[in-house]
Motif scaffolding. Sequence first.
Motif, short mmCIF file in Angstrom:
data_model
loop_
_atom_site.label_atom_id
_atom_site.label_comp_id
_atom_site.label_asym_id
_atom_site.label_seq_id
_atom_site.Cartn_x
_atom_site.Cartn_y
_atom_site.Cartn_z
N THR A 49 0.51 -0.93 -0.44
CA THR A 49 -0.26 -0.20 -0.23
C THR A 49 0.69 1.10 0.39
O THR A 49 2.18 1.10 0.90
CB THR A 49 -1.19 0.18 0.92
N TYR A 50 0.23 2.50 -0.56
CA TYR A 50 0.67 3.56 -0.10
C TYR A 50 -0.12 4.54 0.58
O TYR A 50 -0.87 4.81 0.60
CB TYR A 50 0.72 4.69 -1.37
N GLU A 51 1.24 4.97 1.83
CA GLU A 51 0.87 6.10 2.96
C GLU A 51 1.51 6.87 2.40
O GLU A 51 2.13 7.33 2.24
CB GLU A 51 0.87 5.14 3.84
N PRO A 52 0.51 8.27 3.24
CA PRO A 52 1.29 9.57 2.94
C PRO A 52 2.67 9.61 3.98
O PRO A 52 2.93 8.97 5.09
CB PRO A 52 -0.29 10.54 4.30
N VAL A 53 3.49 10.42 3.40
CA VAL A 53 4.75 10.62 4.25
C VAL A 53 4.29 11.13 5.82
O VAL A 53 4.91 11.37 6.84
CB VAL A 53 5.56 11.34 3.72
N GLY A 54 3.83 12.32 5.80
CA GLY A 54 3.45 13.19 6.83
C GLY A 54 2.90 14.73 6.70
O GLY A 54 1.87 15.23 5.50
N VAL A 55 3.75 15.59 7.30
CA VAL A 55 4.26 16.76 6.94
C VAL A 55 4.68 17.60 5.81
O VAL A 55 5.84 16.81 6.27
CB VAL A 55 4.08 17.78 7.75
N VAL A 56 4.49 18.24 5.04
CA VAL A 56 4.90 18.15 4.05
C VAL A 56 5.17 19.90 3.55
O VAL A 56 4.66 20.72 4.10
CB VAL A 56 4.85 17.77 2.23
N ALA A 57 7.02 20.39 3.40
CA ALA A 57 6.91 21.61 3.47
C ALA A 57 7.24 22.00 2.02
O ALA A 57 8.21 21.33 1.23
CB ALA A 57 8.32 22.02 4.32
N ALA A 58 6.22 22.72 1.19
CA ALA A 58 6.84 23.25 -0.05
C ALA A 58 7.25 24.69 0.17
O ALA A 58 6.36 25.10 0.59
CB ALA A 58 5.16 22.61 -1.02
N ILE A 59 8.15 24.44 -0.71
CA ILE A 59 8.70 25.78 -0.75
C ILE A 59 8.96 26.33 -2.34
O ILE A 59 9.39 25.55 -3.22
CB ILE A 59 9.93 26.32 -0.48
N THR A 60 8.30 27.63 -3.02
CA THR A 60 8.03 27.96 -4.39
C THR A 60 8.95 29.35 -4.62
O THR A 60 9.35 30.00 -3.56
CB THR A 60 6.86 27.56 -5.03
N PRO A 61 9.19 29.35 -6.31
CA PRO A 61 10.22 30.73 -6.20
C PRO A 61 8.70 31.62 -6.55
O PRO A 61 8.24 31.67 -6.73
CB PRO A 61 10.86 30.35 -7.65
N TRP A 62 9.84 32.73 -7.09
CA TRP A 62 8.30 33.97 -7.80
C TRP A 62 8.38 34.20 -9.00
O TRP A 62 6.75 34.43 -9.34
CB TRP A 62 8.78 35.71 -6.89
N ALA A 70 -0.45 16.81 4.51
CA ALA A 70 -0.63 18.28 5.04
C ALA A 70 -0.30 18.94 4.73
O ALA A 70 1.65 18.20 4.92
CB ALA A 70 -0.57 18.42 6.12
N VAL A 71 -0.37 19.97 4.14
CA VAL A 71 1.16 21.09 3.28
C VAL A 71 1.45 22.30 4.45
O VAL A 71 0.25 22.68 4.23
CB VAL A 71 0.67 21.04 1.70
N LEU A 72 2.66 22.47 4.46
CA LEU A 72 2.85 23.85 5.06
C LEU A 72 3.74 24.91 3.42
O LEU A 72 4.78 23.94 2.65
CB LEU A 72 4.17 23.98 5.77
N VAL A 73 2.96 25.90 3.03
CA VAL A 73 4.33 26.33 1.72
C VAL A 73 4.17 27.26 2.39
O VAL A 73 4.03 27.94 2.77
CB VAL A 73 2.40 26.61 0.30
N LYS A 74 5.78 27.71 1.68
CA LYS A 74 6.51 28.82 2.03
C LYS A 74 6.86 29.54 0.58
O LYS A 74 7.17 29.64 -0.02
CB LYS A 74 7.53 28.56 2.11
#
Length: 427
Positions: free
Chosen positions: A75-88, A108-112
Motif C-alpha cells: 500500500t502507499y501511505e502519506p509521508v505526513g507533513v510536507v514543506a513546499a517552498i516555491t520561487p517567484w 498536510a502541506v505547509l507552503v512557503k
Amino acid sequence: PHERAAVLHRVAELIAARREDLARLQTRDNGKPLAETRALVDSAAGTARYFASVCETFEGEMPTPRSRDFTTFSTYEPVGVVAAITPWNSPIASEMQKIAPALAGGNAVLVKPADATPMAALALAKLFEEAGLPAGLLSVLPGRGSVVGEAMVRHPLVRKISFTGGTSTGRRLAAIAADKLIPVSLELGGKSPTIVLDDADLERAVQGVVYGIFSSAGQACIAGSRLLVHRSLYDAFLKRLDEVVDRLRLGHPEHDGVHMGPLVSMAHRDSVAAYVASAVEEGGRIRRGGRAPSDPALAAGSYFLPTVIEGLSPDARACREEIFGPVLVAMPFEDETELLAQANDSVYGLAAGIWTRDYRRAWHLASRLEAGTIWVNTYKKFAISAPFGGFKESGLGREKGRQGVLAYMQQKSIYLGMEQQAMEWSR
Ligand code: NAP
C-alpha cells in the motif's frame, strides 16, 4: 480519496471562476504579462483536476509471492507533513504542482511562497478553504526563506521537503533533509541549450527560440538561454532573429499585446545587467539589447531589453551561469560531436530544444542530451501527465505525471500468513 478528489475538483472550479482576479493578482506580484499569468492560472486548475483523477484511480499493488505460505500486498501511505517552498516566477502553478499531489497523497502541506510573491499562494489557500478542505491540511506561511523556510524544513514534524528554486538553496535544503533523513524533491535552475540543426525550418526555429528565451522576460527555469546554431545557417538565423527581437513589445504587463513586462525587481534587473557587463568584459558582442530601455514610460520600472550576445567562449560566465533574465547567448557549431560536447558542457540539465526536419536525427540527439525535458520543434510546452525534473544540478526527483503523487507517499508491504500448520522452526 473520493473526498480528496472532490475538494480538488471544487478548487479547480473556483480557480476557473476567479481566473481573471487570480491572473491580475499574480501580474501585480511579479510583473508577468496577463496572457502568461492567465495561462498559469489555467495550469493550476488543470493540475488540481489531474490529481483529483489520480486520487480516484490510484491503486496499491499485489506483488505475487513466490510461496503459497503467505500472500503480500503493498500500500502507499502519506509521508505526513510536507514543506513546499516555491520561487517567484510562476507562483500559482508551481504551488499547485506541489499542493495537489501532496493532498492527493493524503498529506498536510505547509507552503512557503517566495517573499516577493506571496499573494497567489494566500489566495489559493482561501479557495481550498472554500472548497471544504479540512482546516490545517493546507497552511501558507509567507516570509523570508532564510527565516520562515529554514524553520519550516527543520521542524521535526516535517517529513518531506518539496522545493522549487535556485540550485544553491536546493543544495542547502538537501543537506537539512540528509541530516533529518527525510526525502527531498528539488526542481532547480537551468541553462538550457536550444539547438538549430542545418535542416531546420528557419522561421519556425526563430519563433520558437525567441519564445523559449524571451517569454516571461527570461525568468523561467527552462528558458532556452544558450543558442547553438549550425554554422551553415548561423548568419541567416541570427539576422532573422534580430528582426523578430526588434518587434518584441516591452510594456506594462496589464496592457494588451505586451510580450515582456518588467523583471521581478530592480535588484534582479541589476543582476541581469551585471551578467551582460561580464559578457562584454569576456569578449562578447551585443547584437541586441544589453540594457534597460530608454523609453521614459518604462524608466521607473525594472525593465530590461531582450538581449542577444555572441562571440563568447563557452567558458564565459554568461554561457555557464543561470542569468534568469532576457539574455540569449548565441554560438555556432560545426558538427554533432562538437554540438553534443557544447550542449552537455553545463552543470545544469533541465531542458533542451532541438529544431530539425528529421525526427530520426532528433531522436538520436535527444537520447544523448543530458536534460530532463527535450522539446523537438517546439519549446516550453507542458503536459501535466509528463513527468518533469532535472538531470545533474537541475534537480532531484520528478513532479507531475501519475507517479508525481508517489513523491508524497511511502510504500508499505503487508504479508498475510497462509500456512495451514504452525511454524516449524522451534520444534
Ligand atoms: P531561491 O532564492 O532559491 O528561492 C526559492 C524559494 O526558497 C523562495 O521561497 C525563498 O524564499 C526560499 N528560500 C531561500 N532561502 C531559503 C532557505 N535557506 N531555507 C528555506 N527556504 C529558502 O530562488 P528564486 O531566486 O526565488 O527563484 C529562481 C530560481 O528558481 C532559478 O534558479 C530558477 O531556475 C528556479 N526555478 C526552478 C524551477 C524548476 O521547476 N526546475 C521552476 C521555477 C524556478 P525568499 O523568497 O524569501 O528568498
